[in-house]
Write a protein that holds these residues in place. Structure first.
Motif, mmCIF file in Angstrom:
data_model
loop_
_atom_site.group_PDB
_atom_site.id
_atom_site.type_symbol
_atom_site.label_atom_id
_atom_site.label_comp_id
_atom_site.label_asym_id
_atom_site.label_seq_id
_atom_site.Cartn_x
_atom_site.Cartn_y
_atom_site.Cartn_z
ATOM 1 N N GLU A 102 -0.881 -8.487 -4.132
ATOM 2 C CA GLU A 102 -1.275 -7.936 -5.426
ATOM 3 C C GLU A 102 -2.708 -7.422 -5.403
ATOM 4 O OE1 GLU A 102 -2.660 -8.455 -9.798
ATOM 5 O OE2 GLU A 102 -3.384 -9.427 -7.973
ATOM 6 N N ASN A 103 -3.611 -8.120 -4.699
ATOM 7 C CA ASN A 103 -4.980 -7.629 -4.560
ATOM 8 C C ASN A 103 -5.016 -6.287 -3.839
ATOM 9 O OD1 ASN A 103 -6.533 -10.903 -3.960
ATOM 10 N ND2 ASN A 103 -5.959 -9.902 -5.860
ATOM 11 N N THR A 104 -4.094 -6.087 -2.888
ATOM 12 C CA THR A 104 -3.986 -4.797 -2.201
ATOM 13 C C THR A 104 -3.488 -3.721 -3.158
ATOM 14 O OG1 THR A 104 -3.461 -6.000 -0.168
ATOM 15 C CG2 THR A 104 -3.037 -3.641 -0.178
ATOM 16 N N TYR A 105 -2.515 -4.069 -3.967
ATOM 17 C CA TYR A 105 -2.000 -3.147 -4.983
ATOM 18 C C TYR A 105 -3.120 -2.737 -5.941
ATOM 19 C CZ TYR A 105 1.041 -1.513 -8.814
ATOM 20 O OH TYR A 105 1.658 -0.780 -9.809
ATOM 21 N N LEU A 106 -3.944 -3.708 -6.358
ATOM 22 C CA LEU A 106 -5.065 -3.397 -7.253
ATOM 23 C C LEU A 106 -6.058 -2.452 -6.579
ATOM 24 C CD1 LEU A 106 -5.868 -6.878 -8.887
ATOM 25 C CD2 LEU A 106 -4.468 -5.020 -9.806
ATOM 26 N N ALA A 107 -6.235 -2.591 -5.264
ATOM 27 C CA ALA A 107 -7.150 -1.705 -4.550
ATOM 28 C C ALA A 107 -6.695 -0.255 -4.643
ATOM 29 C CB ALA A 107 -7.255 -2.133 -3.087
ATOM 30 N N VAL A 108 -5.400 -0.028 -4.479
ATOM 31 C CA VAL A 108 -4.880 1.343 -4.568
ATOM 32 C C VAL A 108 -5.005 1.866 -5.996
ATOM 33 C CG1 VAL A 108 -2.891 2.839 -4.186
ATOM 34 C CG2 VAL A 108 -3.310 0.917 -2.642
ATOM 35 N N LEU A 109 -4.719 1.022 -6.975
ATOM 36 C CA LEU A 109 -4.881 1.445 -8.370
ATOM 37 C C LEU A 109 -6.333 1.793 -8.672
ATOM 38 C CD1 LEU A 109 -2.658 -1.063 -10.417
ATOM 39 C CD2 LEU A 109 -2.060 1.203 -9.541
ATOM 40 N N ALA A 110 -7.264 0.970 -8.151
ATOM 41 C CA ALA A 110 -8.681 1.230 -8.390
ATOM 42 C C ALA A 110 -9.098 2.557 -7.767
ATOM 43 C CB ALA A 110 -9.517 0.087 -7.827
ATOM 44 N N PHE A 111 -8.606 2.835 -6.568
ATOM 45 C CA PHE A 111 -8.887 4.119 -5.920
ATOM 46 C C PHE A 111 -8.365 5.280 -6.752
ATOM 47 C CE2 PHE A 111 -6.903 7.399 -3.169
ATOM 48 C CZ PHE A 111 -8.063 8.009 -2.695
ATOM 49 N N GLU A 112 -7.130 5.164 -7.222
ATOM 50 C CA GLU A 112 -6.539 6.219 -8.037
ATOM 51 C C GLU A 112 -7.374 6.485 -9.283
ATOM 52 O OE1 GLU A 112 -2.350 7.172 -10.426
ATOM 53 O OE2 GLU A 112 -2.915 5.108 -9.922
ATOM 54 N N HIS A 113 -7.754 5.431 -9.996
ATOM 55 C CA HIS A 113 -8.532 5.599 -11.227
ATOM 56 C C HIS A 113 -9.907 6.193 -10.938
ATOM 57 C CE1 HIS A 113 -5.380 3.184 -12.982
ATOM 58 N NE2 HIS A 113 -5.955 3.214 -14.158
ATOM 59 N N ALA A 114 -10.570 5.726 -9.877
ATOM 60 C CA ALA A 114 -11.902 6.222 -9.558
ATOM 61 C C ALA A 114 -11.861 7.678 -9.120
ATOM 62 C CB ALA A 114 -12.533 5.364 -8.465
ATOM 63 N N LEU A 115 -10.868 8.040 -8.312
ATOM 64 C CA LEU A 115 -10.780 9.424 -7.846
ATOM 65 C C LEU A 115 -10.467 10.366 -9.012
ATOM 66 C CD1 LEU A 115 -10.863 11.503 -5.648
ATOM 67 C CD2 LEU A 115 -8.540 10.870 -4.972
ATOM 68 N N ASN A 116 -9.604 9.960 -9.915
ATOM 69 C CA ASN A 116 -9.346 10.781 -11.100
ATOM 70 C C ASN A 116 -10.616 10.997 -11.903
ATOM 71 O OD1 ASN A 116 -6.610 11.640 -11.172
ATOM 72 N ND2 ASN A 116 -5.944 9.551 -11.613
ATOM 73 N N THR B 111 0.844 -1.206 0.000
ATOM 74 C CA THR B 111 0.000 0.000 0.000
ATOM 75 C C THR B 111 0.874 1.250 0.000
ATOM 76 O OG1 THR B 111 -1.747 -1.157 1.228
ATOM 77 C CG2 THR B 111 -1.834 1.248 1.192
ATOM 78 N N LEU B 112 1.864 1.271 0.858
ATOM 79 C CA LEU B 112 2.769 2.426 0.920
ATOM 80 C C LEU B 112 3.573 2.557 -0.371
ATOM 81 C CD1 LEU B 112 3.995 2.124 4.608
ATOM 82 C CD2 LEU B 112 2.131 3.522 3.688
ATOM 83 N N TYR B 113 3.970 1.423 -0.939
ATOM 84 C CA TYR B 113 4.690 1.432 -2.214
ATOM 85 C C TYR B 113 3.835 2.053 -3.312
ATOM 86 C CZ TYR B 113 6.171 -0.633 -6.696
ATOM 87 O OH TYR B 113 6.516 -0.837 -8.016
ATOM 88 N N ALA B 114 2.587 1.604 -3.415
ATOM 89 C CA ALA B 114 1.704 2.107 -4.476
ATOM 90 C C ALA B 114 1.408 3.592 -4.289
ATOM 91 C CB ALA B 114 0.409 1.297 -4.485
ATOM 92 N N LEU B 115 1.179 4.017 -3.051
ATOM 93 C CA LEU B 115 0.909 5.435 -2.797
ATOM 94 C C LEU B 115 2.143 6.287 -3.064
ATOM 95 C CD1 LEU B 115 -1.237 5.149 0.455
ATOM 96 C CD2 LEU B 115 -2.039 5.619 -1.875
ATOM 97 N N ASP B 116 3.311 5.747 -2.756
ATOM 98 C CA ASP B 116 4.554 6.470 -3.042
ATOM 99 C C ASP B 116 4.731 6.666 -4.542
ATOM 100 O OD1 ASP B 116 7.113 7.643 -2.321
ATOM 101 O OD2 ASP B 116 8.045 5.803 -3.050
ATOM 102 N N ARG B 117 4.416 5.646 -5.323
ATOM 103 C CA ARG B 117 4.502 5.766 -6.787
ATOM 104 C C ARG B 117 3.533 6.821 -7.303
ATOM 105 N NH1 ARG B 117 6.819 1.868 -10.099
ATOM 106 N NH2 ARG B 117 5.077 2.036 -11.576
ATOM 107 N N ILE B 118 2.337 6.838 -6.757
ATOM 108 C CA ILE B 118 1.351 7.848 -7.158
ATOM 109 C C ILE B 118 1.869 9.246 -6.828
ATOM 110 C CG2 ILE B 118 -0.933 8.794 -6.585
ATOM 111 C CD1 ILE B 118 -1.876 5.869 -6.244
ATOM 112 N N ASN B 119 2.407 9.417 -5.658
ATOM 113 C CA ASN B 119 2.902 10.736 -5.248
ATOM 114 C C ASN B 119 4.099 11.180 -6.077
ATOM 115 O OD1 ASN B 119 0.914 11.013 -3.313
ATOM 116 N ND2 ASN B 119 2.187 10.217 -1.644
#
Length: 406
Positions: free
Chosen positions: A291-305, A36-44
Motif C-alpha cells: 500500500e505504501n508503494t501504491y501511495l507513492a505512485v498516487l503521490a507522483f501522479e498528483h505532483a506531476l499533474n 506499481t504496475l497495477y497503479a500505472l495501468d489504472r492511470i493509463n
C-alpha cells in the motif's frame, strides 16, 4: 533553464521500477512490483498524465545490494526515467543513493526506514522509526511483560531500529535480554532461537526480513513456543509473509504498521477488491509495504499533474516534482489507509500508526490505533544533529548540509 529535450521529444512518461522479483527478498518485493504496475495501468486507462501514458521500465535487483546500485544507473542513463519507484531494505536505498544524488534524480522509497538521514532526492512513503516502534514497544510491555529478546537481519535498518526500540524499552522499564543479528537471507535460525528460548523472554522483537523472517516463524512454531505468552512483535512481517508461511504459523503474532488489509473503509474495500481481481493481484493479499508503494505512485501522479499546470514537458525536472510534493495530501477518497500527506520539510509521509494481531485467516485484527497522525521525524533520537528541511539538514550551529547521511 536547461531544456529537457529528451522528455519533450517523447510521447510518453518514462519511470523506473526497481525491486526484487527473485531472491530471498522477493517474498515481499514482488508484490511491490505488482502494485506499481497495477497503479500505472489504472492511470493509463484513465488517460495517463497530461495526456501521456506512463511507461514503466523494470529492473530486477535480484535481492542483491550491488545489483540495486547498477540497476538505478541503468534506468537513469539508458531509459531517461523521470523518477524511480523502488527499494525495500535500507541497504538497497543506500546503494542507490550515490547515483540518485549525482544524477539529481527522484527516488520514491515505499518502505519503513530508520531515519538519521536528510536527502533532497527521495520522497519517503513508508514509515520512519518514530512512527511505529514508539507505540509497539509500550504495547508489548503492557500486554506481555517487560523482558524482550531482539533478533534482526544484519544491516543498517534493523540495527538502527533496535537502537530506537531500546530507548523505548528503557523509558517503559523494559529489559533487553539479548540482541542478535543474522546475515541477510540466512534461513538457519535454530541456534538463534535456542538462545532466545534459554532467555525465556516475554516477547521477541524481530527485525528479520525476507526469507529469514519466514524461517524464524516456522522454527518458532516447530520448537513449540507459546505465542499467547511469548509472541513475536515485528514492523515488517505482514499479510504477505503470513500467506507465504501459512496462517497457522503467523497466527497470534503482532505487527505495527500504518496499513492492514482488514481496514474497514470504502476506499480500502474498493482497492483490495480491484487489485486482487486484477492480473497483478497474484499475491492474494494486500499489506502495508504494497500500500505504501501504491501511495507513492498516487503521490507522483498528483505532483506531476500540479507541475503541468505551470510547466511544459521541455522544462520539467525531477526537482519540480519534488517541490510540488511538499505538503501534498492524499485524502480518504484515494488512500486505502485514509488521509495521509507528505511533510513539506523532510518529504516523509505522515501516518496513523496501528498495531494488529494475526488471526487464523492470515488477516490482522487491529488492537490499537493512534488517535492522530504521527509526523515523521528522521532525527527523533538525534535532535543534537539538527532538523531536516527541504534544502538540507539545518544544524544547531546554523549550517545547512544538503544530502546529509548518518
Amino acid at each position: 533553464m536547461k531544456r529537457n529535450d529528451a522528455l519533450a521529444e517523447r510521447d510518453d512518461i518514462p519511470v523506473g521500477v526497481i525491486f526484487s522479483a527473485t531472491g530471498h527478498l522477493s517474498v515481499i518485493e514482488k508484490s511491490s512490483i505488482d502494485v506499481t504496475l497495477y497503479a500505472l495501468d489504472r492511470i493509463n486507462r484513465a488517460g495517463g498524465i497530461g495526456g501521456r501514458p506512463v511507461t514503466p521500465y523494470f529492473f530486477d535487483a535480484c535481492s542483491d545490494v550491488r545489483t540495486y546500485a547498477l540497476g538505478i544507473g541503468e534506468l537513469i542513463r539508458e531509459h531517461g526515467v523521470l523518477c524511480t519507484f523502488g527499494g525495500y531494505t535500507s541497504a538497497s536505498r543506500r546503494a542507490m543513493l550515490p547515483t540518485v544524488i549525482a544524477s539529481n534524480h527522484l527516488l520514491y522509497l515505499p518502505t519503513c526506514w530508520e531515519g538519521k538521514e536528510c536527502v533532497q532526492n527521495i520522497i519517503y512513503t513508508g514509515p520512519v522509526a518514530n512512527q511505529h516502534s514508539v507505540d509497539l514497544i509500550p504495547f508489548m510491555i503492557r500486554n506481555f511483560g517487560p523482558r524482550a529478546c531482539f533478533i534482526g537481519s544484519d544491516y543498517v535498518w534493523p540495527r538502527e531500529t533496535n537502537a530506537v526500540a531500546r530507548v523505548w524499552m528503557d523509558r517503559n522499564k523494559g529489559e533487553v535480554l539479548s540482541e542478535q543479528y543474522l546475515p541477510l537471507g540466512v534461513t538457519d535460525v535454530s541456534d538463534a532461537l535456542g538462545l532466545i528460548r534459554a532467555e525465556a523472554p516475554d516477547f521477541i522483537f524481530s527485525t528479520l526480513v525476507g526469507n529469514s523472517a519466514l524461517a524464524l516463524y516456522r522454527e518458532y512454531t516447530r520448537l513449540g513456543f507459546d505465542r499467547r505468552k511469548t509472541p513475536i512483535a515485528s514492523l515488517t512481517t505482514s499479510e504477505a509473509e503470513v500467506r507465504a508461511m501459512g496462517s497457522d504459523i503467523g497466527e497470534g503474532h503482532i505487527l505495527a504498521a500504518p496499513y492492514f488489509q482488514s481496514l474497514q473503509n470504502p476506499t480500502n474495500a474498493a482497492f483490495v477488491h480491484s487489485f486482487l481481481a486484477s492480473p497483478y493481484g497474484e499475491t492474494g493479499v494486500t499489506h502495508f509495504n504494497l500500500e505504501n508503494t501504491y501511495l507513492a505512485v498516487l503521490a507522483f501522479e498528483h505532483a506531476l499533474n500540479a507541475c503541468l499546470e505551470t510547466k511544459d514537458w521541455a522544462h520539467l525536472t525531477a526537482n519540480d516534482i519534488r517541490n510540488a510534493s511538499a505538503g501534498l495530501a492524499l485524502g480518504n477518497d484515494v488512500s486505502p489507509e485514509g488521509h495521509v500527506w507528505i511533510d513539506p520539510d523532510n518529504f516523509c509521509m505522515a501516518f496513523v500508526p496501528k498495531i494488529g494481531r494475526c488471526g487464523p485467516d492470515g488477516q490482522f485484527e487491529i488492537l490499537q490505533s493512534s488517535i492522530r497522525h504521527v509526523q515523521p521525524d528522521p532525527y527523533a533520537l538525534y535532535p543534537e544533529r539538527g532538523i531536516c528541511r527541504r534544502d538540507g539538514l539545518h544544524t544547531p550551529d546554523g549550517m545547512v548540509v544538503p544530502n546529509a547521511l548518518y
